[in-house]
Scaffold this active site. Structure first.
Site, short mmCIF file in Angstrom:
data_model
loop_
_atom_site.label_atom_id
_atom_site.label_comp_id
_atom_site.label_asym_id
_atom_site.label_seq_id
_atom_site.Cartn_x
_atom_site.Cartn_y
_atom_site.Cartn_z
N GLN A 142 -32.98 -50.92 -148.10
CA GLN A 142 -33.49 -52.16 -148.66
C GLN A 142 -34.82 -51.86 -149.36
O GLN A 142 -35.80 -51.51 -148.71
CB GLN A 142 -33.70 -53.23 -147.58
CG GLN A 142 -34.10 -54.58 -148.17
CD GLN A 142 -34.45 -55.60 -147.11
OE1 GLN A 142 -35.44 -55.44 -146.41
NE2 GLN A 142 -33.65 -56.65 -147.01
N CYS A 146 -37.62 -54.44 -139.68
CA CYS A 146 -38.82 -53.60 -139.72
C CYS A 146 -39.09 -52.99 -138.35
O CYS A 146 -39.03 -53.68 -137.33
CB CYS A 146 -40.02 -54.41 -140.19
SG CYS A 146 -39.92 -54.88 -141.93
N ARG A 149 -30.90 -59.10 -134.13
CA ARG A 149 -31.29 -59.02 -132.72
C ARG A 149 -30.13 -58.62 -131.81
O ARG A 149 -30.32 -57.92 -130.81
CB ARG A 149 -31.89 -60.35 -132.27
CG ARG A 149 -33.24 -60.66 -132.90
CD ARG A 149 -33.74 -62.03 -132.48
NE ARG A 149 -35.05 -62.33 -133.04
CZ ARG A 149 -35.26 -62.88 -134.22
NH1 ARG A 149 -34.22 -63.18 -135.00
NH2 ARG A 149 -36.48 -63.10 -134.65
N TYR A 194 -41.58 -62.48 -149.82
CA TYR A 194 -42.14 -61.27 -150.39
C TYR A 194 -42.14 -61.38 -151.92
O TYR A 194 -41.80 -62.43 -152.47
CB TYR A 194 -41.40 -60.05 -149.86
CG TYR A 194 -41.52 -59.94 -148.34
CD1 TYR A 194 -42.77 -59.95 -147.73
CD2 TYR A 194 -40.39 -59.88 -147.53
CE1 TYR A 194 -42.89 -59.90 -146.34
CE2 TYR A 194 -40.51 -59.82 -146.14
CZ TYR A 194 -41.76 -59.83 -145.55
OH TYR A 194 -41.88 -59.78 -144.19
N ALA A 226 -37.08 -52.99 -144.64
CA ALA A 226 -37.73 -53.12 -145.94
C ALA A 226 -38.52 -51.85 -146.24
O ALA A 226 -39.41 -51.46 -145.48
CB ALA A 226 -38.66 -54.33 -145.94
N SER A 230 -28.49 -55.45 -140.00
CA SER A 230 -29.42 -56.12 -140.91
C SER A 230 -30.74 -55.36 -140.97
O SER A 230 -31.17 -54.77 -139.98
CB SER A 230 -29.66 -57.55 -140.40
OG SER A 230 -30.25 -58.34 -141.39
N PRO A 231 -31.41 -55.34 -142.13
CA PRO A 231 -32.71 -54.67 -142.21
C PRO A 231 -33.70 -55.28 -141.22
O PRO A 231 -33.92 -56.50 -141.22
CB PRO A 231 -33.14 -54.91 -143.65
CG PRO A 231 -31.87 -55.17 -144.40
CD PRO A 231 -30.99 -55.90 -143.42
#
Length: 356
Positions: A99, A25, A324, A182, A57, A22-23
């Site tokens: 992404q 940051c 995670r 966002y 992102a 998963s994206p």
């Protein structure tokens, strides 16, 4: 019966399994440029056996970064460092996606381990942020400049140009970030978008910017490459975006050339009570798949191999995205295969076959 370690094909994308990174940051870029950290972080998960690795992102404009340390694709110069990553991930046998994102009113904030929270002052590297209205996300966030209708074609063009750069960088997938409060999600959510022009009001107005971005990205993204959209499937608050809205939008996105909806949740406004528990977002992925006829991705406290396997076996999602769990264990897919009594050797790079 389809399982977690069966291949997934979307257009010309052939994934060896249904586990995706998963994206997440990393706040480790300088002026948008990918660093050695990104190469090692993403490369390790590919070596660990994930079928698809997605970048964090990645901002389509400098002002669209969450923090000054975010990854970017708003300049041609950003491409080379990302191409190094895609080359490595492909060599490890995984697909790789980017992404594309714009943080909107949640931009220009400090990275998580900074000594301060909230807005970064312009004198210290912050910038003016934009949003659907002048309402800040929270009291300590920047006050956004509302985007006029004439400004929005520039936002669309920024996503389109970033997608063209993503192609040059060698990505297999573009995921448009329409979640977590966002910019694109802030236009979708009636809790945030109180505009009374053609980009607000009813469902058609509030979804217009995302639809225009999607069409523009699909124009430059080749027909043989997959396009994903991440949505916050619910705002978890009365009067906000709902699961019904997500299904309705997913049908439209499919007509616009989207191949998979990545079903996340929340983030539009602060202070919302989220019923977080294992699989808590999976029902939204199930609805998108069943009611919109669209491939879906499941997220949300998915940590155990048996849990992920059951999601795919029951037809609740086509792809399981882990966050995670993959930070804690980059080789989670290999360990999952062993736990499920499957042959781990297809997941191992040749350099590690002696460990099989």
């Amino acid at each position: 019966m389809t399982g977690l370690f069966d291949p997934l094909v979307l257009r010309g994308l052939h994934l060896p399994n249904r586990i995706a990174v998963s994206p997440m940051c990393q706040y480790s870029a300088e002026d948008g440029f990918a660093s050695d950290w990104h190469l090692v972080h993403l490369g390790a998960r590919a070596v660990g056996g994930a079928g698809l690795v997605l970048t964090e992102a990645t901002a389509v404009e400098a002002r669209g970064r969450i923090s000054p340390r975010d990854l970017g694709l708003w300049r041609d110069e950003h491409v080379d460092a990302l191409r190094r990553i895609t080359h490595f991930v492909h060599g490890a046998g995984s697909g790789v996606g980017v992404q594309l994102a714009h943080a909107g009113r949640k931009a220009s904030t400090w990275h998580p381990w900074a000594e301060r929270r909230g807005a970064v002052p312009e004198a210290e590297g912050g910038w003016t942020v934009v949003g659907p209205t002048a309402e800040p996300f929270a009291p300590d966030y920047p006050v956004p400049e509302p985007l006029a209708p004439g400004d929005l074609p520039g936002i669309v063009a920024a996503f389109e140009a970033a997608a063209a750069r993503a192609l040059d960088a060698g990505f297999d997938v573009v995921e448009i970030h329409g979640a977590h409060g966002y910019l694109l999600h802030s236009f979708l959510s009636p809790l945030v978008n109180t505009r009374d022009d053609g980009y607000g009001g009813d469902f058609g107005g509030r979804t217009r910017l995302l639809r225009e971005v999607t069409s523009a990205v699909r124009r430059v993204w080749p027909e043989d490459r997959a396009l994903f959209v991440r949505l916050s499937s619910t705002d978890w608050l009365d009067g906000g975006w709902t699961g019904d809205d997500t299904v309705r939008l997913a049908r439209i996105l499919g007509e616009l050339g989207v191949d998979l909806v990545d079903c996340s949740g929340g983030g539009a406004v602060p202070g919302v009570e989220v019923p977080a528990a294992p699989n808590y977002l999976v029902p939204f992925a199930r609805r998108v798949r069943a009611e919109a006829g669209m491939a879906s991705g499941a997220v949300g406290l998915i940590t155990r191999p048996e849990q992920a396997q059951a999601i795919v076996e029951r037809g609740e999602a086509d792809l399981v995205l882990l966050g995670r769990a993959l930070l804690r264990d980059p080789s989670w897919p290999q360990h999952a295969a062993r736990a499920l009594d499957l042959d781990v050797r297809p997941l191992l790079p040749k350099q590690y076959l002696r460990a099989s």
